[in-house]
Motif scaffolding. Structure first.
Motif, PDB file in Angstrom:
ATOM      1  N   GLN A 176       0.843  -1.198   0.000  1.00 18.91           N
ATOM      2  CA  GLN A 176       0.000   0.000   0.000  1.00 18.91           C
ATOM      3  C   GLN A 176       0.875   1.244   0.000  1.00 18.91           C
ATOM      4  O   GLN A 176       1.721   1.431   0.880  1.00 18.91           O
ATOM      5  CB  GLN A 176      -0.937   0.006   1.202  1.00 18.91           C
ATOM      6  CG  GLN A 176      -1.892   1.197   1.177  1.00 18.91           C
ATOM      7  CD  GLN A 176      -3.129   0.974   2.026  1.00 18.91           C
ATOM      8  OE1 GLN A 176      -3.654  -0.138   2.103  1.00 18.91           O
ATOM      9  NE2 GLN A 176      -3.613   2.043   2.655  1.00 18.91           N
ATOM     10  N   SER A 177       0.670   2.095  -0.992  1.00 14.49           N
ATOM     11  CA  SER A 177       1.560   3.243  -1.182  1.00 14.49           C
ATOM     12  C   SER A 177       0.975   4.547  -0.683  1.00 14.49           C
ATOM     13  O   SER A 177       1.654   5.577  -0.702  1.00 14.49           O
ATOM     14  CB  SER A 177       1.909   3.388  -2.666  1.00 14.49           C
ATOM     15  OG  SER A 177       0.730   3.564  -3.441  1.00 14.49           O
ATOM     16  N   GLY A 178      -0.279   4.525  -0.245  1.00 20.58           N
ATOM     17  CA  GLY A 178      -0.902   5.747   0.246  1.00 20.58           C
ATOM     18  C   GLY A 178      -1.613   5.520   1.560  1.00 20.58           C
ATOM     19  O   GLY A 178      -1.774   4.383   2.010  1.00 20.58           O
ATOM     20  N   GLY A 179      -2.047   6.614   2.168  1.00 19.22           N
ATOM     21  CA  GLY A 179      -2.772   6.516   3.429  1.00 19.22           C
ATOM     22  C   GLY A 179      -1.852   6.288   4.601  1.00 19.22           C
ATOM     23  O   GLY A 179      -0.640   6.084   4.455  1.00 19.22           O
ATOM     24  N   THR A 180      -2.428   6.300   5.792  1.00 22.00           N
ATOM     25  CA  THR A 180      -1.628   6.166   7.005  1.00 22.00           C
ATOM     26  C   THR A 180      -1.956   4.915   7.806  1.00 22.00           C
ATOM     27  O   THR A 180      -1.100   4.383   8.502  1.00 22.00           O
ATOM     28  CB  THR A 180      -1.811   7.401   7.909  1.00 22.00           C
ATOM     29  OG1 THR A 180      -3.210   7.558   8.220  1.00 22.00           O
ATOM     30  CG2 THR A 180      -1.295   8.662   7.211  1.00 22.00           C
ATOM     31  N   THR A 187       0.657   2.120   7.706  1.00 19.11           N
ATOM     32  CA  THR A 187       1.193   1.733   6.407  1.00 19.11           C
ATOM     33  C   THR A 187       2.711   1.911   6.391  1.00 19.11           C
ATOM     34  O   THR A 187       3.284   2.629   7.220  1.00 19.11           O
ATOM     35  CB  THR A 187       0.587   2.588   5.294  1.00 19.11           C
ATOM     36  OG1 THR A 187       0.957   3.962   5.507  1.00 19.11           O
ATOM     37  CG2 THR A 187      -0.932   2.469   5.265  1.00 19.11           C
TER      38      THR A 187
END
Length: 245
Positions: A164-168, A186
């Motif tokens: 997963q490359s986005g979000g926290t 993440t």
């Protein structure tokens, strides 16, 4: 990976004590520089041993705990009070610092809502503690245990969450390690910390440590993909370091 330092201690108990002493210094330094410190806690046997050593350390109260935010890197998505939850296992440490004003941000428990909803709630809590327009506060120290498969937080080799490359914050389903449902920061969120400290003790961690320190990438060894923006420390005991060249 630049800035990485490997620290080897004689045994797991000394590792926990040394890391606890360093954490006190890091939090005091952060408060001296910025007034408030943010730390990300970890569970597991090494994370819990560090927190027990910290709670008992004679210099513990050199930290102004009223200006410390304590976060979690991951959590088992179980009902509140379940003994398998990281926050429950850290209860003795939290009982020692909460009365001193520490602000504890436990990840949501399973209250009948979905893990996706829990992830959204924790992401909102992180954003609320950050600067305007920022998704996260800047973590001064990030603590992570390294699993025997080189996982960190609830990011497992080959598992979709590690990509997963986005979000926290993400929900984790079908975890290869029980329980199957979890919440985790993440990998991009982990890599915002000023200092990342990875903890591993015991011969069962030796293969994972040796693999991760060859930097094979997150799909093979998620631990290899974690780095602090200023410093990355690997705290090992002699058994966990036993297969290093």
């Amino acid at each position: 990976m630049s800035g990485r330092q490997v620290l080897v201690h004689a045994d797991a108990a000394l590792l926990a004590q040394a890391a606890a002493a360093r954490l006190i210094t890091a939090l005091v330094d952060a408060q001296s520089a910025r007034g408030t410190a943010h730390a990300v806690l970890t569970g597991g046997r090494n994370g819990n041993a560090l927190l027990a050593a910290l709670a008992a350390h004679p210099a513990r109260d050199a930290v102004d705990w009223a200006h410390v935010h304590l976060w979690w890197g991951d959590e088992r998505y179980l009902p509140a009070g379940d003994p398998e939850r990281n926050a429950v296992q850290a209860a003795a440490f939290l009982a020692a610092v909460r009365p001193l004003g520490a602000r504890v941000h436990a990840m949501p428990a399973d209250d009948g809502s979905s893990a996706e909803e829990g992830a959204v709630r924790y992401a909102a809590e992180l954003a609320a503690a950050a600067g305007p327009g920022e998704p996260l506060p800047v973590f001064d120290v990030l603590l992570l245990g390294v699993g025997p498969d080189a996982h960190v937080a609830s990011l497992f080799p080959g598992h979709p969450g590690v990509r997963q490359s986005g979000g926290t914050v993400l929900p984790v389903h079908d975890s290869p390690k029980p329980p199957p449902t979890r919440l985790s920061l993440t990998l991009p969120a982990l890599n915002t910390a000023r200092q990342a400290w990875l903890l591993a003790a015991g011969a069962d961690k030796a293969d994972a440590v040796a693999l991760a320190l060859t930097d094979p990438g997150p799909d093979t060894a998620p631990a290899s993909a974690v780095a602090g923006t200023e410093r990355t420390l690997w705290f090992l005991d002699e058994a966990a370091a036993g297969k290093l060249a």
